[in-house]
Motif scaffolding. Structure first.
Motif, PDB file in Angstrom:
ATOM      1  N   SER A  50       0.837  -1.205   0.000  1.00  0.00           N
ATOM      2  CA  SER A  50       0.000   0.000   0.000  1.00  0.00           C
ATOM      3  C   SER A  50       0.870   1.253   0.000  1.00  0.00           C
ATOM      4  CB  SER A  50      -0.907  -0.001   1.239  1.00  0.00           C
ATOM      5  OG  SER A  50      -0.145   0.117   2.420  1.00  0.00           O
ATOM      6  N   TYR A  51       2.058   1.138  -0.586  1.00  0.00           N
ATOM      7  CA  TYR A  51       3.029   2.198  -0.383  1.00  0.00           C
ATOM      8  C   TYR A  51       3.792   2.533  -1.670  1.00  0.00           C
ATOM      9  CZ  TYR A  51       5.925   4.819   2.957  1.00  0.00           C
ATOM     10  OH  TYR A  51       6.532   5.801   3.681  1.00  0.00           O
ATOM     11  N   PRO A  52       3.112   3.111  -2.660  1.00  0.00           N
ATOM     12  CA  PRO A  52       3.811   3.455  -3.892  1.00  0.00           C
ATOM     13  C   PRO A  52       4.794   4.601  -3.673  1.00  0.00           C
ATOM     14  CG  PRO A  52       1.583   4.351  -3.887  1.00  0.00           C
ATOM     15  CD  PRO A  52       1.716   3.527  -2.649  1.00  0.00           C
ATOM     16  N   GLU A 150       4.523  21.389   3.054  1.00  0.00           N
ATOM     17  CA  GLU A 150       3.121  20.965   3.097  1.00  0.00           C
ATOM     18  C   GLU A 150       2.582  21.193   4.498  1.00  0.00           C
ATOM     19  OE1 GLU A 150       0.309  17.046   2.283  1.00  0.00           O
ATOM     20  OE2 GLU A 150       2.399  16.782   2.824  1.00  0.00           O
ATOM     21  N   GLU A 175      -1.108  23.318   0.716  1.00  0.00           N
ATOM     22  CA  GLU A 175      -1.926  22.122   0.911  1.00  0.00           C
ATOM     23  C   GLU A 175      -1.220  20.844   0.481  1.00  0.00           C
ATOM     24  OE1 GLU A 175      -5.946  23.223  -0.706  1.00  0.00           O
ATOM     25  OE2 GLU A 175      -6.427  21.482   0.528  1.00  0.00           O
ATOM     26  N   LEU A 176      -0.337  20.935  -0.516  1.00  0.00           N
ATOM     27  CA  LEU A 176       0.314  19.731  -1.049  1.00  0.00           C
ATOM     28  C   LEU A 176       1.816  19.974  -1.192  1.00  0.00           C
ATOM     29  CD1 LEU A 176      -2.201  18.968  -3.951  1.00  0.00           C
ATOM     30  CD2 LEU A 176      -2.040  17.780  -1.760  1.00  0.00           C
ATOM     31  N   ASP A 195       9.573  15.609   1.624  1.00  0.00           N
ATOM     32  CA  ASP A 195      10.240  14.308   1.706  1.00  0.00           C
ATOM     33  C   ASP A 195      10.934  14.011   0.374  1.00  0.00           C
ATOM     34  OD1 ASP A 195       7.262  13.754   0.933  1.00  0.00           O
ATOM     35  OD2 ASP A 195       8.397  12.028   0.222  1.00  0.00           O
TER      36      ASP A 195
ATOM     37  N   ASP B 317      -2.558  11.186   7.115  1.00  0.00           N
ATOM     38  CA  ASP B 317      -2.128  12.186   6.118  1.00  0.00           C
ATOM     39  C   ASP B 317      -0.677  11.976   5.669  1.00  0.00           C
ATOM     40  OD1 ASP B 317      -0.762  13.095   8.329  1.00  0.00           O
ATOM     41  OD2 ASP B 317      -1.960  14.912   8.593  1.00  0.00           O
ATOM     42  N   HIS B 318      -0.295  10.705   5.562  1.00  0.00           N
ATOM     43  CA  HIS B 318       1.062  10.423   5.073  1.00  0.00           C
ATOM     44  C   HIS B 318       1.130  10.645   3.555  1.00  0.00           C
ATOM     45  CE1 HIS B 318       4.727   8.181   4.124  1.00  0.00           C
ATOM     46  NE2 HIS B 318       5.065   8.399   5.370  1.00  0.00           N
ATOM     47  N   PRO B 319       2.239  11.222   3.062  1.00  0.00           N
ATOM     48  CA  PRO B 319       2.280  11.512   1.623  1.00  0.00           C
ATOM     49  C   PRO B 319       2.357  10.278   0.725  1.00  0.00           C
ATOM     50  CG  PRO B 319       4.381  12.067   2.682  1.00  0.00           C
ATOM     51  CD  PRO B 319       3.415  11.725   3.781  1.00  0.00           C
ATOM     52  N   ARG B 320       2.739   9.115   1.246  1.00  0.00           N
ATOM     53  CA  ARG B 320       2.944   7.951   0.388  1.00  0.00           C
ATOM     54  C   ARG B 320       1.863   6.885   0.503  1.00  0.00           C
ATOM     55  NH1 ARG B 320       6.265  10.685  -1.305  1.00  0.00           N
ATOM     56  NH2 ARG B 320       4.745  10.599  -2.953  1.00  0.00           N
ATOM     57  N   TRP B 321       1.246   6.743   1.658  1.00  0.00           N
ATOM     58  CA  TRP B 321       0.324   5.626   1.879  1.00  0.00           C
ATOM     59  C   TRP B 321      -0.887   5.754   0.959  1.00  0.00           C
ATOM     60  CZ3 TRP B 321      -3.666   4.630   6.236  1.00  0.00           C
ATOM     61  CH2 TRP B 321      -3.984   3.257   6.282  1.00  0.00           C
ATOM     62  N   THR B 322      -1.284   4.636   0.346  1.00  0.00           N
ATOM     63  CA  THR B 322      -2.395   4.701  -0.611  1.00  0.00           C
ATOM     64  C   THR B 322      -3.727   5.013   0.066  1.00  0.00           C
ATOM     65  OG1 THR B 322      -2.586   2.313  -0.411  1.00  0.00           O
ATOM     66  CG2 THR B 322      -1.469   3.133  -2.364  1.00  0.00           C
ATOM     67  N   SER B 326      -4.545  14.320   2.255  1.00  0.00           N
ATOM     68  CA  SER B 326      -3.610  15.394   2.608  1.00  0.00           C
ATOM     69  C   SER B 326      -3.937  15.882   4.024  1.00  0.00           C
ATOM     70  CB  SER B 326      -3.750  16.541   1.619  1.00  0.00           C
ATOM     71  OG  SER B 326      -4.960  17.219   1.850  1.00  0.00           O
ATOM     72  N   TYR B 365       4.153   5.200   7.903  1.00  0.00           N
ATOM     73  CA  TYR B 365       2.926   5.994   7.789  1.00  0.00           C
ATOM     74  C   TYR B 365       2.028   5.973   9.029  1.00  0.00           C
ATOM     75  CZ  TYR B 365       0.738   1.575   6.369  1.00  0.00           C
ATOM     76  OH  TYR B 365       0.292   0.288   6.316  1.00  0.00           O
ATOM     77  N   PRO B 366       2.074   4.958   9.913  1.00  0.00           N
ATOM     78  CA  PRO B 366       1.231   5.067  11.119  1.00  0.00           C
ATOM     79  C   PRO B 366       1.495   6.331  11.941  1.00  0.00           C
ATOM     80  CG  PRO B 366       1.961   2.812  10.856  1.00  0.00           C
ATOM     81  CD  PRO B 366       2.711   3.624   9.829  1.00  0.00           C
TER      82      PRO B 366
END
Lengths: 257, 408
Positions: A50-52, A150, A175-176, A195, B317-322, B326, B365-366
């Motif tokens: 779940s981590y692209p 962000e 926001e992003l 990041d 709100d992690h930038p990578r987790w599917t 935001s 991401y947690p």
């Protein structure tokens, strides 16, 4: 040889034998049995999909940097790769209960975990991005300038820490992460703190922008193996070192990031 | 042999005497310097700041206009007492009257019938001092109650049926000790996930056996105790999956196995993932309103009067987790969720956000579920929830508009 000397040697020999026996007994039985490195005939790789762009599912297929790295590692070890999908919460328990041989899942090195970590294969830390030629490669250089990030992110927290340590600088929350980087590219801010993965993906989409990127808070990612399988950890580490050495890892990173 | 030993012993004795004399001679010659060194070390030691103390102050009360606001804490692993106190002060300032806290069996009953209540007592006394009520989550199996590691590799979640009675005895001890202070007890966590069930096949009927083992013992220990069951992970895993079982199916099977007689309230875990709070729920979807699907199962089994506690919810709100959004979306969705529950869910008692803060970061991401960083920085989501719970106006613009000609 005098009888007393012979007796002394005999005593020393008995003591050494006792020490050796104690050490042998102290070692975990699984290690004494000289278990094969990968007894399932494959490199069983635990991954959180779940981590692209590290690991994700698309069209029922696994993709990503960690997936390709796992395949390359298995090739290097000359065994097939077998991926086992686990949620993040279950990764380390999956390793501990021998459901997988290794974890390749964008894992940061965590000293609190009872596992062996390999060499790092990627730095996913926070990076300062600024226009090429500007001197914004460290926290100290920001005083009196404008920093974009962000809103509410890890970079936001880090910027707050910096505000307590250096002379004031202007903060520009967006926001992003992409907006923060846009702000630098369009001249609304001097640098962006994001990041490293977001930074690399953005810069890949903006090839005409002459930008520089400097990781200011490193976050090394590594492969984990069980604490009681030092032999496996060493084999994985050796294979990974070979992949780093021959440029395979760098090519995979360039492919995905 | 006898003679050799005697000579050797004499030699050793002479060596020891010589060493002692050497130390004595050194001391006589150098004692002023040893003394100065000692004074220097003591002076250095005094320069080191003392660890902050955490004395209990005057009793506090939580000011809130939204009593259903609750937060899950992780205080049990906190080494320094002042951090427990600080976390609970910030919980009070947030406007949350209730917390969910984990009290692992493995940490408290480290050997059979030997209890160490130190950390649990510390948490309870600080929570009471801040005017905060605790819902206790019970789980994690001590090594003595797990299968022999030579026979099977186990995790802290491996609870063999033979140990159900031991677990029940522990929960009853806990219930008796904190009766009147902690009356809400969640039995186990997410038993519908294989890894939370010790990487064994998930087993709703087995979980009901566990509830049955616990229920009567706890009621004897504390007749006012409320047993919360379920705390199921939101998942769509089909029957037979090695990873777990769909929470709706699992709950149905719990009822079919007779669970209704062995719990007083249902604990629910419901996360928004990538959808807004008001997004329609459906049995094949995971979103915030999945709680309604679980409640529908309760109604089907004529159990609609049993209260529901959402003991884990929130957005990441992690930038990578599917499954993340935001940070700005997270704030909007979270506040909308509290409002939705307030207006639409009369059966709901509490809604607890996962999670206030981690004592140590998970380094993935947690960490992006927290309201406060490990070093006690308040995230913007904290201020937003506080404004909602305490009725503070929040008119300030939190972020800038996208720069001109921005990327989408």
């Amino acid at each position: 040889m005098a009888a007393a000397t012979r007796r002394r040697f005999a005593l020393i020999a008995v003591a050494l034998a006792l020490v050796a026996a104690l050490i042998w007994l102290a070692v975990d039985p699984s290690r004494r049995e000289s278990a094969p490195l990968f007894r399932h005939g494959a490199l069983r790789i635990g991954v959180d999909a779940s981590y692209p762009p590290f690991a994700f599912l698309a069209d029922d297929q696994l993709h990503g940097l960690d997936v390709d790295l796992g395949r390359a590692l298995a090739d290097e070890l000359d065994i097939p790769a077998q991926f086992v999908l686990l949620g993040f919460d279950g990764l380390y328990d999956g390793l501990q209960t021998d459901q997988v041989d290794v974890l390749i899942s964008a894992l940061r090195i965590d000293p609190g975990r009872q596992v062996h970590y390999s060499l790092p294969y990627f730095d996913a830390g926070l990076a300062l991005v600024s226009a090429a030629g500007r001197d914004f490669t460290t926290m100290a250089a920001l005083s009196g300038h404008a920093l974009a990030f962000e809103f509410g992110s890890e970079a936001h927290s880090e910027a707050n820490r910096w505000l307590r340590r250096i002379q004031p600088f202007e903060t520009r929350p967006y926001e992003l992460p992409a907006y923060a980087l846009d702000a630098v590219r369009l001249g609304h801010a001097d640098a962006a703190l994001v990041d490293a993965v977001s930074a690399r993906l953005y810069l890949r989409d903006q090839p005409d922008w002459g930008a520089q990127m400097s990781v200011v808070r490193p976050v090394p990612l590594a492969i984990a193996t069980r604490i009681d399988r030092l032999d496996r950890a060493l084999a994985v580490n050796e294979a990974l070192a070979a992949l780093i050495e021959d440029g395979t890892v760098a090519a995979l990173i360039d492919r995905w990031l | 042999m006898q003679r050799w030993l005697t000579v050797e012993r004499r030699r050793q004795a002479a060596h020891v005497i010589a060493r002692i004399y050497g130390i004595y001679a050194d001391l006589r010659r150098w004692w002023p310097w040893y003394l100065r060194g000692l004074i220097f070390m003591l002076a250095l030691d005094m320069l080191v700041p003392a660890a902050p103390r955490a004395p209990l102050g005057p009793p506090q009360t939580v000011e809130t206009i939204k009593p259903h606001v609750c937060v899950h804490t992780r205080l049990i692993e906190e080494v320094e007492e002042w951090k427990i106190q600080r976390s609970l002060e910030l919980t009070r300032a947030l406007g949350a009257e209730t917390i969910v806290e984990f009290f692992p069996w493995a940490y408290i009953e480290t050997a059979e019938d030997r209890y160490d209540w130190t950390q649990a007592d510390r948490i309870v006394s600080h929570a009471r001092n801040q005017g905060i009520r605790i819902i206790a989550r019970m789980g994690l199996v001590p090594a003595w109650a797990r299968p022999d590691p030579a026979e099977a590799l186990t995790t802290l979640n491996t609870l063999p049926p033979a140990s159900y009675a031991d677990f029940a005895a522990f929960v009853a001890e806990f219930a008796a000790r904190y009766a009147g202070v902690i009356d809400h007890l969640i039995i186990w966590n997410e038993p519908n996930l294989a890894f939370e069930w010790g990487y064994q096949s998930v087993d709703p009927a087995g979980y009901v056996d566990l509830l049955r083992a616990v229920y009567d013992q706890v009621k004897v220990a504390n007749p006012d105790a409320i047993i919360l069951a379920g705390a199921l992970a939101p998942t769509l895993e089909p029957p037979g999956s090695p990873h777990g079982l769909n929470d709706l199916i699992y709950l149905e099977r719990m009822y079919q196995a007779g669970a209704a007689d062995y719990f007083d309230a249902l604990a629910v875990h419901t996360y928004g993932f990538t959808e807004p709070a008001a997004a329609e729920s459906h049995p094949d979807l995971l979103n915030f309103r999945r709680a309604e699907q679980l409640y529908a199962v309760m109604q089907r089994f004529d159990d609609g009067d049993t209260p529901v506690y959402i003991t884990e919810t929130g957005w990441n709100d992690h930038p990578r987790w599917t499954m993340a959004v935001s940070p700005s979306q997270r704030i909007g969705h979270t506040i909308a969720a509290f409002r939705w529950a307030e207006v639409n869910w009369p059966w709901l008692e509490q809604m607890c956000l996962w999670v206030l803060r981690f004592p140590l970061p998970t380094l993935s991401y947690p960490d992006s579920f927290t309201l406060i960083t490990t070093d006690f920085q308040l995230k913007p989501i904290y201020h937003a929830v506080q404004a909602y719970a305490r009725g503070f106006p929040q008119t300030e613009t939190l972020w800038l508009p996208p720069p001109a000609a921005a990327s989408p």
